[in-house]
Design an enzyme around this catalytic site. Structure first.
Site, mmCIF file in Angstrom:
data_model
loop_
_atom_site.group_PDB
_atom_site.id
_atom_site.type_symbol
_atom_site.label_atom_id
_atom_site.label_comp_id
_atom_site.label_asym_id
_atom_site.label_seq_id
_atom_site.Cartn_x
_atom_site.Cartn_y
_atom_site.Cartn_z
ATOM 1 N N ASP A 125 0.800 0.333 4.484
ATOM 2 C CA ASP A 125 0.793 0.966 3.168
ATOM 3 C C ASP A 125 2.143 0.775 2.476
ATOM 4 O O ASP A 125 2.215 0.348 1.314
ATOM 5 C CB ASP A 125 0.477 2.459 3.323
ATOM 6 N N GLU A 133 1.771 2.214 -12.818
ATOM 7 C CA GLU A 133 2.835 3.131 -12.389
ATOM 8 C C GLU A 133 2.514 3.837 -11.086
ATOM 9 O O GLU A 133 3.374 4.017 -10.224
ATOM 10 C CB GLU A 133 3.101 4.162 -13.488
ATOM 11 N N VAL A 146 2.780 2.641 -6.616
ATOM 12 C CA VAL A 146 3.864 2.649 -5.622
ATOM 13 C C VAL A 146 4.245 4.062 -5.206
ATOM 14 O O VAL A 146 4.164 4.420 -4.034
ATOM 15 C CB VAL A 146 5.102 1.900 -6.152
ATOM 16 N N LYS A 186 3.598 -1.538 -1.081
ATOM 17 C CA LYS A 186 4.412 -0.914 -2.128
ATOM 18 C C LYS A 186 5.748 -1.635 -2.307
ATOM 19 O O LYS A 186 6.181 -1.882 -3.439
ATOM 20 C CB LYS A 186 4.628 0.562 -1.788
ATOM 21 N N THR A 240 -10.724 11.004 -5.088
ATOM 22 C CA THR A 240 -9.585 11.924 -5.152
ATOM 23 C C THR A 240 -8.766 11.724 -6.418
ATOM 24 O O THR A 240 -8.475 12.678 -7.149
ATOM 25 C CB THR A 240 -8.687 11.733 -3.919
ATOM 26 N N ILE A 246 5.620 9.704 -8.554
ATOM 27 C CA ILE A 246 7.031 9.412 -8.810
ATOM 28 C C ILE A 246 7.140 8.252 -9.789
ATOM 29 O O ILE A 246 6.616 7.166 -9.522
ATOM 30 C CB ILE A 246 7.769 9.028 -7.512
#
Length: 402
Positions: free
Chosen positions: A196, A124, A127, A200, A11, A131
């Site tokens: 999950d 980047e 997380v 993060k 993906t 964003i």
């Protein structure tokens, strides 16, 4: 010319390939050099896909090619991603990744290896997906002491909680809807149990406070116990419930946790709905600043990865200063974490007993047929709450964001 190899064509990997191909002239202009995808690594074949022209099945082709300047790891999981990224850095290639498991587990080590080889390790997209949050923390907010981070870091759980709140649907019904729409996996455990989000917030806590925070040390609680009745009470007090990742620095101690929290409209995270994510950073000088957007998806996440590629090209020959020591930072226990609590206990006529045990509370009127008492406490530590709750038949307990 800068040659890039993409490890994984799923993906996110396909999104990275598409962006680097479709927006190549724009990206190359921003990077200051032409950026070209030389290889894409995947075990599968993709007949008729443009990736066929650069597809390889053997990672050694990439690692042994001195013309490859940078690898993009978008395979997911710890292995073989860790081995591949470490090898790339050791051979003088920069690396960019969206892999939160990898970064949470080995981020500090990989940064050290990158620095030793005068290359970069950027992450980047690990997380917030699309964003931007890593670069703001490490470059834009450097004059501030970060007092607290609160984040809605998982779009699946935020979608589920939004539907439960807005439509009055129960958890199981909304989960199936999320699965049918592709927002949740067939096995949704990593999302709904908070794992999950835990990885993060482990990354953000490590970066904010500059030492390794192991995700295994972070108290983690999911959303499977949240019910529509909880939301009925929230409507009475004008509040909502969100799954938050929290990092907080107190005197001499650091806290990090993932759990559902009651939040009020004065919190910017209150209005974040559906699959959107948001991260609120509280600095001692800047005050509150929030980063909002889509936290997942092929192109949003790939966009963040490619921004790292551009940054790595600009910094060729130098290593960015990212403060994240492999020295372990101890995390305070959930028993010491202080917050008010929203509590539902079985039985009515318990007001005097509740006040005796919990002190000053705010009672919330509910449906009389439920045969229960609901209230919000003042600020308590986890251990103080546990002691006060002894002797009550607790139906629900949710922390309240201060």
């Amino acid at each position: 010319m800068v040659n890039v190899a993409i490890l994984g064509y799923g993906t996110v990997g396909s999104g990275v390939f598409k962006i680097l191909k479709d927006n190549n002239s724009h990206i190359s202009r921003r990077a200051g050099e032409e950026v070209r995808v030389k290889y894409v690594l995947d075990l599968r074949d993709f007949p008729g896909d443009p990736v066929e022209e650069v597809l390889v099945h053997d990672v050694n082709v990439i690692m042994e090619d001195e013309e490859v300047d940078l690898v993009v790891e978008v395979m997911g999981g710890i292995e073989p991603a860790y081995t591949f990224v470490k090898r790339a850095l050791d051979t003088g290639k920069s690396a960019c990744t969206s892999n939160k498991e990898l970064v949470a587990k080995h981020g500090a080590e990989l940064l050290e290896i990158a620095a030793a080889n005068n290359v970069n390790f950027f992450f980047e997209a690990s997380v917030g997906g699309g964003i931007p949050i890593i670069r703001p923390l490490t470059e834009c907010l450097t004059v501030d002491h970060i007092e607290e981070i609160q984040g809605i870091m998982n779009g699946t759980t935020n979608y589920i909680l939004t539907k439960m709140e807005d439509e009055g649907a129960d958890f199981d019904t909304v989960l199936k809807d999320a699965q049918d729409k592709g927002y949740a996996e067939r096995n949704p455990e990593a999302d709904v149990e908070g794992y999950d989000a835990c990885r993060k917030i482990a990354i953000l806590t490590s970066l904010a406070y500059e030492k390794q925070v192991d995700f295994e040390d972070i108290y983690t609680e999911g959303i499977t116990r949240i019910t529509t009745v909880d939301f009925d009470y929230m409507k009475k007090i004008g509040a909502s419930i969100k799954l938050l990742g929290i990092a907080r620095k107190a005197v001499g101690i650091t806290y990090s946790m993932v759990a559902p929290f009651v939040i009020y409209p004065d919190n910017p995270l209150y209005s974040v709905k559906d699959v959107f994510n948001a991260i609120l950073v509280k600095g001692d000088m800047l005050g509150d600043v929030m980063f909002y957007g889509k936290g997942a998806g092929s192109l949003p996440t790939a966009s963040a990865v490619v921004s790292d590629v551009v940054d790595a090209v600009k910094r060729k020959g130098e290593t960015a200063k990212i403060l994240w020591s492999s020295e372990k930072r101890l995390i305070g226990s959930a028993d010491a974490f202080t917050t008010p609590y929203f509590v539902r206990v079985k039985g009515t006529g318990l007001e005097d007993k509740v006040r005796e045990k919990f002190g000053k509370v705010q009672f919330i009127e509910g449906d009389s047929s439920l045969n229960e008492t609901a209230f919000i406490t003042e600020v308590l530590s986890g251990s103080e709450y546990n002691e006060a709750a002894e002797g009550f038949d607790v139906v629900s307990r949710i922390r309240v964001s201060k």
